[in-house]
Scaffold this motif. Structure first.
Motif, short mmCIF file in Angstrom:
data_model
loop_
_atom_site.label_atom_id
_atom_site.label_comp_id
_atom_site.label_asym_id
_atom_site.label_seq_id
_atom_site.Cartn_x
_atom_site.Cartn_y
_atom_site.Cartn_z
N LEU A 79 -9.06 -3.66 -6.21
CA LEU A 79 -9.85 -4.82 -6.65
C LEU A 79 -10.76 -5.34 -5.55
O LEU A 79 -11.91 -5.70 -5.80
CB LEU A 79 -8.91 -5.93 -7.12
CG LEU A 79 -8.22 -5.69 -8.46
CD1 LEU A 79 -7.17 -6.75 -8.72
CD2 LEU A 79 -9.23 -5.65 -9.58
N ILE A 80 -10.26 -5.36 -4.34
CA ILE A 80 -11.07 -5.83 -3.20
C ILE A 80 -12.28 -4.92 -3.02
O ILE A 80 -13.41 -5.40 -2.86
CB ILE A 80 -10.23 -5.89 -1.92
CG1 ILE A 80 -9.23 -7.04 -2.03
CG2 ILE A 80 -11.11 -6.07 -0.68
CD1 ILE A 80 -8.18 -7.07 -0.94
N GLU A 81 -12.07 -3.61 -3.08
CA GLU A 81 -13.18 -2.66 -2.93
C GLU A 81 -14.18 -2.79 -4.07
O GLU A 81 -15.39 -2.70 -3.86
CB GLU A 81 -12.66 -1.23 -2.83
CG GLU A 81 -11.93 -0.94 -1.53
CD GLU A 81 -12.78 -1.18 -0.30
OE1 GLU A 81 -13.96 -0.73 -0.27
OE2 GLU A 81 -12.29 -1.82 0.64
N ALA A 82 -13.68 -3.01 -5.29
CA ALA A 82 -14.56 -3.18 -6.44
C ALA A 82 -15.43 -4.43 -6.27
O ALA A 82 -16.63 -4.41 -6.56
CB ALA A 82 -13.76 -3.25 -7.72
N CYS A 83 -14.82 -5.51 -5.79
CA CYS A 83 -15.58 -6.75 -5.56
C CYS A 83 -16.65 -6.55 -4.49
O CYS A 83 -17.77 -7.06 -4.61
CB CYS A 83 -14.65 -7.89 -5.18
SG CYS A 83 -13.61 -8.44 -6.54
N LYS A 84 -16.31 -5.83 -3.44
CA LYS A 84 -17.28 -5.55 -2.38
C LYS A 84 -18.46 -4.76 -2.94
O LYS A 84 -19.62 -5.02 -2.62
CB LYS A 84 -16.63 -4.75 -1.25
CG LYS A 84 -15.68 -5.57 -0.40
CD LYS A 84 -15.06 -4.70 0.68
CE LYS A 84 -14.06 -5.46 1.52
NZ LYS A 84 -13.42 -4.59 2.54
N VAL A 104 -19.52 -4.69 -6.08
CA VAL A 104 -20.30 -5.57 -6.95
C VAL A 104 -21.21 -6.47 -6.12
O VAL A 104 -22.39 -6.66 -6.45
CB VAL A 104 -19.37 -6.42 -7.86
CG1 VAL A 104 -20.14 -7.53 -8.55
CG2 VAL A 104 -18.69 -5.54 -8.88
N ASN A 105 -20.70 -6.99 -5.02
CA ASN A 105 -21.52 -7.83 -4.14
C ASN A 105 -22.70 -7.04 -3.58
O ASN A 105 -23.81 -7.56 -3.49
CB ASN A 105 -20.69 -8.43 -3.01
CG ASN A 105 -19.81 -9.56 -3.49
OD1 ASN A 105 -20.13 -10.23 -4.46
ND2 ASN A 105 -18.69 -9.77 -2.81
N LEU A 106 -22.46 -5.80 -3.19
CA LEU A 106 -23.55 -4.97 -2.68
C LEU A 106 -24.58 -4.69 -3.77
O LEU A 106 -25.79 -4.69 -3.51
CB LEU A 106 -23.01 -3.64 -2.13
CG LEU A 106 -22.21 -3.75 -0.84
CD1 LEU A 106 -21.59 -2.39 -0.49
CD2 LEU A 106 -23.08 -4.24 0.30
N MET A 107 -24.13 -4.49 -5.00
CA MET A 107 -25.05 -4.28 -6.12
C MET A 107 -25.91 -5.51 -6.34
O MET A 107 -27.12 -5.41 -6.55
CB MET A 107 -24.27 -3.98 -7.40
CG MET A 107 -23.64 -2.63 -7.46
SD MET A 107 -22.75 -2.49 -9.03
CE MET A 107 -21.71 -1.10 -8.69
N ARG A 108 -25.28 -6.68 -6.31
CA ARG A 108 -26.01 -7.93 -6.52
C ARG A 108 -27.07 -8.15 -5.44
O ARG A 108 -28.12 -8.71 -5.70
CB ARG A 108 -25.05 -9.11 -6.56
CG ARG A 108 -24.22 -9.16 -7.81
CD ARG A 108 -23.29 -10.35 -7.80
NE ARG A 108 -22.54 -10.43 -9.04
CZ ARG A 108 -21.50 -11.20 -9.23
NH1 ARG A 108 -21.06 -11.98 -8.25
NH2 ARG A 108 -20.88 -11.22 -10.39
N LYS A 109 -26.76 -7.75 -4.23
CA LYS A 109 -27.69 -7.92 -3.12
C LYS A 109 -28.77 -6.83 -3.12
O LYS A 109 -29.73 -6.92 -2.37
CB LYS A 109 -26.95 -7.89 -1.79
CG LYS A 109 -26.05 -9.08 -1.58
CD LYS A 109 -25.29 -8.97 -0.28
CE LYS A 109 -24.33 -10.14 -0.10
NZ LYS A 109 -23.55 -10.03 1.14
N GLY A 110 -28.60 -5.81 -3.95
CA GLY A 110 -29.58 -4.74 -4.02
C GLY A 110 -29.44 -3.72 -2.91
O GLY A 110 -30.40 -3.01 -2.59
#
Length: 64
Positions: free
Chosen positions: A14-19, A21-27
């Protein structure tokens, strides 16, 4: 699940998935074309799909 071994814990996953997603949001992660992703997935699962044999356990009565 007695014989199964996880590569990582659920919490780590879950922690890796959240990381990610954050990278995706930041582009910061490159976009993946859907066709390329499907082709890659098909290639990875090619052997498994070829080996899988479907056997229906249902018995169907003829309708007259």
């Amino acid at each position: 699940m007695d014989g199964e071994k996880r590569y990582c814990t659920i919490e780590e996953s879950l922690i890796e998935a959240c990381k990610e997603v954050n990278l995706m949001r930041k582009g910061l992660l490159p976009e993946i074309d859907a066709r390329e992703a499907l082709a890659k997935l098909r290639e990875e699962l090619k052997n498994e799909l070829e080996e899988e044999v479907f056997v229906s356990k249902k018995k169907v009565a003829a309708r007259w």
